[in-house]
Design an enzyme around this catalytic site. Structure first.
Site, mmCIF file in Angstrom:
data_model
loop_
_atom_site.group_PDB
_atom_site.id
_atom_site.type_symbol
_atom_site.label_atom_id
_atom_site.label_comp_id
_atom_site.label_asym_id
_atom_site.label_seq_id
_atom_site.Cartn_x
_atom_site.Cartn_y
_atom_site.Cartn_z
ATOM 1 N N TYR A 143 31.185 37.889 49.055
ATOM 2 C CA TYR A 143 30.928 37.200 50.325
ATOM 3 C C TYR A 143 29.448 37.153 50.685
ATOM 4 O O TYR A 143 29.042 36.408 51.577
ATOM 5 C CB TYR A 143 31.716 37.855 51.469
ATOM 6 C CG TYR A 143 33.229 37.756 51.293
ATOM 7 C CD1 TYR A 143 33.778 36.818 50.420
ATOM 8 C CD2 TYR A 143 34.093 38.579 51.986
ATOM 9 C CE1 TYR A 143 35.152 36.720 50.246
ATOM 10 C CE2 TYR A 143 35.467 38.483 51.820
ATOM 11 C CZ TYR A 143 35.988 37.553 50.935
ATOM 12 O OH TYR A 143 37.340 37.450 50.766
ATOM 13 N N LYS A 194 38.543 44.415 38.439
ATOM 14 C CA LYS A 194 38.912 43.588 37.279
ATOM 15 C C LYS A 194 37.874 43.812 36.181
ATOM 16 O O LYS A 194 37.085 42.922 35.866
ATOM 17 C CB LYS A 194 38.961 42.108 37.700
ATOM 18 C CG LYS A 194 40.104 41.746 38.614
ATOM 19 C CD LYS A 194 41.432 41.583 37.896
ATOM 20 C CE LYS A 194 41.481 40.338 37.048
ATOM 21 N NZ LYS A 194 42.762 40.227 36.325
ATOM 22 N N ASP A 227 44.909 42.808 39.971
ATOM 23 C CA ASP A 227 46.119 41.973 39.990
ATOM 24 C C ASP A 227 47.371 42.836 39.864
ATOM 25 O O ASP A 227 48.380 42.614 40.538
ATOM 26 C CB ASP A 227 46.061 40.875 38.915
ATOM 27 C CG ASP A 227 45.689 41.401 37.543
ATOM 28 O OD1 ASP A 227 45.110 42.513 37.446
ATOM 29 O OD2 ASP A 227 45.954 40.713 36.542
ATOM 30 N N ASP A 251 39.900 42.383 50.833
ATOM 31 C CA ASP A 251 40.342 41.406 51.829
ATOM 32 C C ASP A 251 41.796 41.014 51.545
ATOM 33 O O ASP A 251 42.658 41.008 52.430
ATOM 34 C CB ASP A 251 39.403 40.175 51.731
ATOM 35 C CG ASP A 251 39.512 39.269 52.927
ATOM 36 O OD1 ASP A 251 40.286 39.574 53.841
ATOM 37 O OD2 ASP A 251 38.815 38.229 52.940
ATOM 38 N N ASP A 255 45.448 42.602 53.437
ATOM 39 C CA ASP A 255 46.374 41.697 54.136
ATOM 40 C C ASP A 255 47.782 41.825 53.554
ATOM 41 O O ASP A 255 48.778 41.768 54.273
ATOM 42 C CB ASP A 255 45.905 40.239 54.014
ATOM 43 C CG ASP A 255 45.002 39.850 55.174
ATOM 44 O OD1 ASP A 255 44.515 40.764 55.879
ATOM 45 O OD2 ASP A 255 44.773 38.647 55.384
#
Ligand code: NAD
Length: 371
Positions: A143, A194, A227, A251, A255
């Site tokens: 970000y 990852k 993942d 993020d 959620d």
């Protein structure tokens, strides 16, 4: 007597309504006496500050925040300010606070109160009693990395770039926080990245392993591909305790974990800065995960639990008042067990209440627990 300085920034929409219930809880704690007291300042942020001062947070409010032991933040934004210039939009106030105080560690607990297990989209046995903590790096990564741009190429096609950048020290400091939190909880830490396809993931893996070996070999560390982590959270969420991860994955994963608990109105969060070398204390901002909910604001319908639970986190992490934090969290669980529900978590046969009634019921449980 220890006095804790709090800056309350209610913000906009339901932020204002749920902040009143935090004030009620503070007054309840005050009324009970004890070794701790609070000095509460209240100021404007977000759209309310834009209306009054033309900016989303004033320098005076920043100075008060700097002086406070904890910043308790409601929510900002709403359709009224949708068309203000980007630089002064309501969210700019929150971003300024995060940036000025270098609030790099975002703690998002996902707790599923047994009374609300039916409200989750997962089966009761998977989520009942769930208590996990997603620790998201908040100031680096995708970000913020440069270049970040959309450029038109010679052939007229557009090309968008976001850059994921992390340094050793940025990873090390958040992993240390993760180790400390895991040690205070079940002693288990997962790190999600990852490293199979991203260079930043390779650095996350290597720095995490080195930091863990150096600072917290007593903590059980497990590395997990982000993942797979997303999948395992749905398959068997209770296998996790603390999950540390970068800004982007954090993020998404937070959620995902949030939805297991039933409602946005239940989710608190904390954002912590680096400890001051002299006092050992971190700057910290506590806020519900949800926004200002313009669709229900001004109607007394908002669930104040996320905001009250955020205040409980402030007691735990900024005021050294863990037992009072436990009492608040137990009071929330009791009120839910007693069948009280705001509209967002309503189930048939239970008692529907508004923001104020929910706040009063929680305050009453706190009072009887501490009397
Ligand atoms: P939102 O979180 O405000 O609302 C999403 C949905 O959840 C709405 O239906 C709302 O009624 C419901 N909801 C949220 N909190 C609730 C509560 N405590 N009790 C009961 N129901 C609740 O998200 P949104 O609608 O996407 O955004 C509304 C505004 O909030 C926008 O201006 C957005 O920019 C802003 N926002 C601010 C923050 C923040 O201040 N940190 C975070 C997210 C969104």
């Amino acid at each position: 007597m220890t006095t804790h300085k709090l800056l309350l920034l209610p913000g906009d929409g339901i932020g204002v309504e749920i902040s009143r219930e935090v004030e009620r809880v503070i007054e309840t704690l005050h009324g009970l006496g004890g070794a701790n007291s609070f000095e509460v300042e209240i100021d404007l942020v977000g759209g309310a500050a834009i209306d009054a001062h033309g900016v989303a947070v004033t320098e005076e409010a920043i100075a008060k925040a700097s002086d406070a032991d904890a910043i308790i933040f409601g929510a900002v934004g709403g359709p009224k300010w949708d068309n203000v210039p980007y630089e002064i939009r309501p969210e700019a106030g929150l971003l300024r606070l995060r940036k000025d105080f270098d609030l790099f560690a975002n703690l998002r607990p996902a707790i599923c109160y047994p009374a609300l297990a039916e409200a989750s989209s997962l089966k009761r046995e998977l989520v009942e009693g769930l208590d996990i903590l997603i620790l998201r790096e908040l100031t680096g990564g995708t970000y913020f990395g440069e270049p970040k741009e959309i450029v038109t190429q010679e052939n007229g096609e557009k090309r968008a770039v976001d850059t994921t950048v992390y340094t050793t020290s940025e990873i090390e400091r958040i992993v240390k926080v993760g180790c400390d939190l895991a040690r205070k909880r079940s002693g288990k830490l997962h790190m999600a990245a990852k490293w199979n396809v991203m260079k930043s993931g390779v650095l996350w893996r290597d720095v995490t392993v080195a930091t863990h070996q150096k600072h917290a070999p007593d903590v059980e560390l497990e590395l997990i591909l982000a993942d797979n982590c997303a999948m395992q959270l749905i398959r068997n969420p209770k296998q996790f305790d603390v999950i540390v991860t970068d800004n982007l994955f954090g993020d998404v994963l937070s959620d995902e974990a949030a939805m297991m608990t039933g409602s946005l109105g239940m989710l608190p969060s904390a954002s912590l800065g680096a400890p001051d070398p002299k006092t050992g204390k971190s700057k910290a901002l506590y806020e519900p995960v949800h926004g200002s909910a313009p669709d229900i604001s001004g109607q007394g319908l908002a669930n104040p639990i996320a905001m009250i639970a955020s205040f409980a986190m402030a007691l735990r992490y900024s005021c050294d008042m863990s037992s009072e934090a436990d009492i608040i969290e137990t009071a929330i669980a009791k009120v839910l067990d007693n069948g009280l529900r705001t509209a967002d978590i309503m189930q048939s046969g239970l008692t529907k209440v508004g923001t104020e009634q929910m706040g009063k019921a929680i305050a009453a449980e706190i009072q009887s627990a501490m009397a």
